[in-house]
Structures are given as C-alpha cells and as structure tokens.
Scaffold this motif. Structure first.
Motif: not given
Length: 421
Positions: A363-384
């Motif tokens: 089941l893990t092999v069947r449902t696992a993604p077949t390509h690389y998906e970059p992770p969404v970075p966490e939000g950062e505080t905008v300065q200025g």
C-alpha cells in the motif's frame, strides 16, 4: 627403573554400582582406601584416574566388593545389566534412592563401625541420618516404565511420542518438587515444568540426541521458574498459602530470601545430589563460584535454623519439604497437545504479522508520489514596511473641503474641478 604394573579398573559407572551394591557411602569407601570422599567422587565420575598405591588399593577393594555381591564388571563398557540407567537428576535425590534400596534389602551386611569416619573428610551416611522433628521421609517413586538407554537399537525402536512420554513420566514428578523449592508456588512449579517439556517437545530431535535429556529439561524448567517476569503477572503477585508445618514454613521463608542463583545451587547440590562441577556447569558459573554460593546459602540457613547446619540434615529436610506437598504434573499427552497448540498459534501469528507487513508495504508503494515535490517554505517577516496608521481627527481646512465637496455636483459639465488655492 621398574615401572609399576597397570591398574585394571572397571568403568566409572560400574565403580559406583559396586559401591552401592555393597551399601557403602563415598565417605566409607574413602576411609578404607585412605583418601577423601571428593577423590572417590572424581574416580566414580571419570574426572580423575586412580594411580599409585591408592589406586591399587581401590582396585582390590572394588574386586572384593564385586566378589561379595556376585557382580562381574565389564571392562570394555558399561556394566552388563538389564535395568536401564536412570537419567542424572531425574529424581529429587540419588542418595534418597539408595536409602530406599537399602531399606528393601535389610539383610545386607553393614560396614563395621570402625570403618566409618577414618578419612580426612567424613560425610555421614544420609540413608541412616536421623530426621529431626519426627517427619517421615517421602521419597520420589520411580516410574514403572523407564526409557531404555542401552542398547542403541532399543532407543531407535521407540517412536518420538513414546520416548517423550517415557522421559516425562520419569522426570516430571521430581522436577515439580524441585521447582517448588525454587519458587515456593505450587501452580508456578507445575506450569514451569510443563512449559519446559513443551519446549523440549518442539526441539525433540535436539533433546533426544542430548547426552543428558533430563538435565536439559531440568535446566529449562529452572529458567522458566526463576524468570523475573513472573512478578508482573497478576496471578503471582500474592503469595500462596505456606506449608502447614511451622518448621517447613521457616525453611521455605529462608529459601525464598536467598538470591535465585544461591537457591538454585543449593537445590542442585543438596537436593538433587549433583557434584560441584555438574552444578557449576548447569548454573553457568565456575566451580569456585558454585562453592561460594553453596557456602553462603548454607550459612544463611544455619543462621536462621541452627538445626540444619549439618548438610545431611539439610538434605533430608529439603526432601521432606518437597515431598509433603501434593504436586502432580499433567499427563504427557496433555503436555504434548498443549505444546503443539501453542506452536500452531505462534506460527499462525507470525504468518499473519508477515502478511500484514507485506500488505502495508504494498500500500505504501502504491500511494507514494512518483516525482519530487519541493516543500513549501515557511513564511518570513518582511522588513522595512511602515506600520499602518489609524485615521485621526480632521483639521479645519479638511472639514471646509469636505463640506464644499458635498455641496458641489458630482456629475455633468458643471462638475467640480480642482482650483488652485
């Protein structure tokens, strides 16, 4: 230089049989030869070989004992006897069995009193030692049918079921009594012995080829009985009713307060009757460690119960304490059936776990993604960025402009146009 003639002696097992046929203890035989009882023990077990004048005297004495008993030893192998040799430690005490044989043949001539206690180390005869407090000695009965040990073709003639049943009938009653001395619990003693025989049945090809099947099962029963995991079982958290006799209760309390290794060494040496090397091997310790454990155990018992300072009296007390309780083992067919049922259960459980693991992996092999998906970075505080300001009150000019805008038209050609100030 003249060499001394070779000493012709029977095999070690035959030496012991000749001594027992003459109703002699090791101490009495040692006093006649002029050696210690431990030396005689080594000669009878084959650990050492008699040499010199002591060896010649020992050979002559054995020859005279054989002539008196009418036994002709076999120099090439074991003694010619139709009786099967009992497995070591199968009964609670070999010395107790000798006492029963002596009681069955009272017409034998006892050794003279002057021959007793002459050696450097004198051990009293346990068969004639008085039992304190008026208790009667209840010895372990030998079964009517015992597994044949010689010749080898007789062993192969037995089916595995018959051989297992014979070993169980020979060893189980005494093992339950011995295990009771280790644990002080009747139900745990029976359960440990049955579990040991179930493991032996699962590994029967290995146990059947072992040199000492009874010792194999005994070691496994002791391990099961002394397992530290029993303290977490609800049924074994509360103590069982103690023995009815006050002295037996005191002895059982002292035994249970000993460390498990000391208790096991004491039961094997003073209860079963094994030698120090055999006791050390079964407890997985050196001979010196076994001697120290035995000495400390005897000291602890003698401190609480001075009447048991004599090892012979302690031996008889252990025999009595183990024989007073009505401890009966289950039938061998029931033990075999329970062992097979347990083996089937764990086999099916292992198969089910393996199938579940394989299914989860698929089941893990069947449902696992077949390509690389970059992770969404966490939000950062905008300065200025300046902070947001809330609107404040209008000034006078701002109010006039608001009023003018409200008055003028917003549509058409005359719409308001910006005019310079």
């Amino acid at each position: 230089m003249t060499q001394s003639p070779a000493i012709t002696l029977p095999p070690p097992k035959e030496r012991r049989r000749l001594r027992e046929a003459a109703s002699l203890t090791r101490a009495q035989l040692a006093s006649r030869v002029g050696v210690t009882s431990e030396t005689v023990r080594g000669w009878e077990t084959g650990r050492s070989t008699p040499r010199g004048r002591k060896g010649e005297k020992y050979a002559k004495l054995l020859g005279s004992l054989g002539d008196e008993a009418g036994v002709t030893p076999d120099q090439d192998g074991a003694a010619d006897s139709d009786d099967p040799e009992p497995a070591p430690g199968a009964v609670l005490s070999r010395r107790a069995a000798r006492a029963r044989r002596k009681a069955a043949a009272p017409d034998r001539k006892r050794p003279a009193a002057k021959d007793r206690g002459r050696g450097p180390v004198t051990v009293p005869d346990r068969s004639r030692a008085p039992v304190p407090h008026g208790h009667r000695v209840i010895l372990t009965e030998r079964p009517r049918t015992t597994p044949p040990r010689r010749p080898d073709d007789a062993i192969t003639a037995l089916t595995p079921d018959q051989a297992f049943d014979a070993l169980y009938a020979f060893c189980a009653p005494a093992l339950v009594r011995q295990t009771y001395l280790l644990t002080g619990r009747r139900e745990l003693a029976r359960e440990s012995v049955e579990r040991a025989f179930q493991i032996a049945w699962q590994r029967w090809p290995e146990v059947a080829r072992d040199r000492d099947p009874a010792g194999w099962v005994r070691a496994m029963a002791y391990e099961c009985a002394l397992s530290p995991w029993h303290r977490y079982r609800p049924r074994f958290r509360h103590p069982e009713p103690p023995p009815p006799d006050a002295f037996d209760r005191a002895l059982m309390d002292v035994l249970l307060k000993l460390p498990p290794s000391y208790r096991r060494t004491l039961v094997l040496y003073d209860g079963v009757g094994l030698g120090l090397p055999e006791t050390a091997a079964e407890t997985e310790a050196s001979t010196r460690a076994a001697v120290n454990r035995l000495a400390h155990a005897r000291e602890a018992i003698a401190e609480r119960l001075p009447e048991l300072a004599d090892p012979e009296t302690l031996h008889w007390r252990l025999v009595e304490l183990a024989s007073v309780e009505r401890l009966r083992a289950a039938k061998p067919s029931v033990v075999r059936r329970d062992g097979e049922r347990r083996a089937r259960f764990w086999t099916r459980a292992a198969i089910a776990f393996t199938v579940a693991l394989i299914g989860t992996t698929a089941l893990t092999v069947r449902t696992a993604p077949t390509h690389y998906e970059p992770p969404v970075p966490e939000g950062e505080t905008v300065q200025g960025v300046p902070p947001r300001m809330a609107p404040g009150p209008l000034s006078e000019s701002e109010r006039e402009l608001r009023a003018k805008l409200r008055k003028e038209e917003q549509r058409g050609p005359d719409r308001l146009l910006p005019q310079p100030w």
